[in-house]
Design an enzyme around this catalytic site. Structure first.
Site: not given
Length: 281
Positions: A224, A258
């Site tokens: 991210k 995840r």
């Protein structure tokens, strides 16, 4: 669509039984053209299946399939548009991936169709608060659910930890009223969703506090943008940041992760296990 309750329960329990025994890896398969990291790579059934099998071989315990990008600035899809991307491949993934399969959606109609094909977990980025039918769909099927914190807008002045607690309280109330078993619920602090960079860091630092709510935590920080710029913004730099953040989250008690990179995380978690072991224990 009818549910195969026994199949859902078997796959659900296979996944949930690992929680608390070691860091659990959720591998990401995006069948989207516009996801920030791997958009367009796994749209075809063969490519999606190959990626799912690779993730499982590399150490993923469950495969999370998403057909709608949730990156900032994404274009929302209708349930029919979302399902058009999933329908050609989801049954094949459930049958052949080699691990349980979860669906990354906030739409109850999409979730119901996916659960009808044997998916065992719904990963809802709006924590049961966007679609009023979602909690009931999950309860009826007996599936597990990841309730993620999210916000429509970013407010840098907000006490983000307090906001997460209020959000989770609402979501858990929705789940209980619908009849979702608490044993089937995981919480996700929602790193990268409706938060400033500093608030994302605060959310990760708050893992011990969030665990006090009584539910396992899943962390989703993989590649991210909060790691962008730490190493000239290259993807490898984001991977380093992802690994570092997930190792610290695991040390603080987070149970599931995840990720795009299962092999790297399996190796990193093994190092953490070895170094955390007490001599003679």
């Amino acid at each position: 669509m009818a549910f195969d309750f026994a199949a859902i329960a078997k796959a659900r329990d296979r996944f949930l039984s690992l929680i608390g025994t070691r860091p659990v890896i959720m591998g990401i398969v995006n069948v989207t053209p516009d996801s920030f990291s791997d958009g367009g790579l796994f749209v075809a059934r063969e490519a999606a299946l190959a990626q799912a099998k690779k993730l499982v071989a590399d150490g993923a315990d469950i495969v999370d399939v998403g057909a709608e990008s949730t990156r900032p600035g994404h274009t929302p899809l209708t349930a029919d548009e979302e399902w058009a991307r999933l329908a050609p491949l989801l049954a094949t993934l459930v049958a052949e991936a080699g691990a349980p399969v979860s669906i990354d959606t906030y739409k109850a109609e999409t979730a119901r169709r996916a659960l009808g094909l044997g998916v065992c977990l719904v990963n809802d980025v709006w924590g049961l608060q966007r679609d009023p039918e979602m909690a009931q769909t999950i309860a009826e099927s007996g599936a597990a659910v990841v309730i993620m914190h999210n916000r429509e807008t970013t407010d840098p002045g907000l006490d983000i930890v307090a906001d997460m607690k209020r959000f989770f309280a609402r979501s858990l109330d929705i789940a209980r009223r619908a009849g979702v078993s608490e044993r089937h619920i995981l919480l996700d602090p929602g790193v990268g969703f409706g938060k400033s960079r500093e608030q994302n860091y605060e959310a990760l630092r708050a893992i011990p506090e969030l665990l006090a709510l009584g539910f396992p935590l899943l962390v989703g920080v993989s590649r991210k943008s909060l790691f962008k710029g730490l190493d000239d913004g290259v993807l490898e730099g984001r991977l380093v940041g992802t690994l570092a953040a997930n190792l610290l989250a695991a040390r603080d008690g987070a149970q599931a992760f995840r990720v795009h990179d299962a092999a790297e995380h399996r190796a990193a978690f093994e190092v953490l296990r070895i170094l955390s072991a007490r001599p003679g224990g």
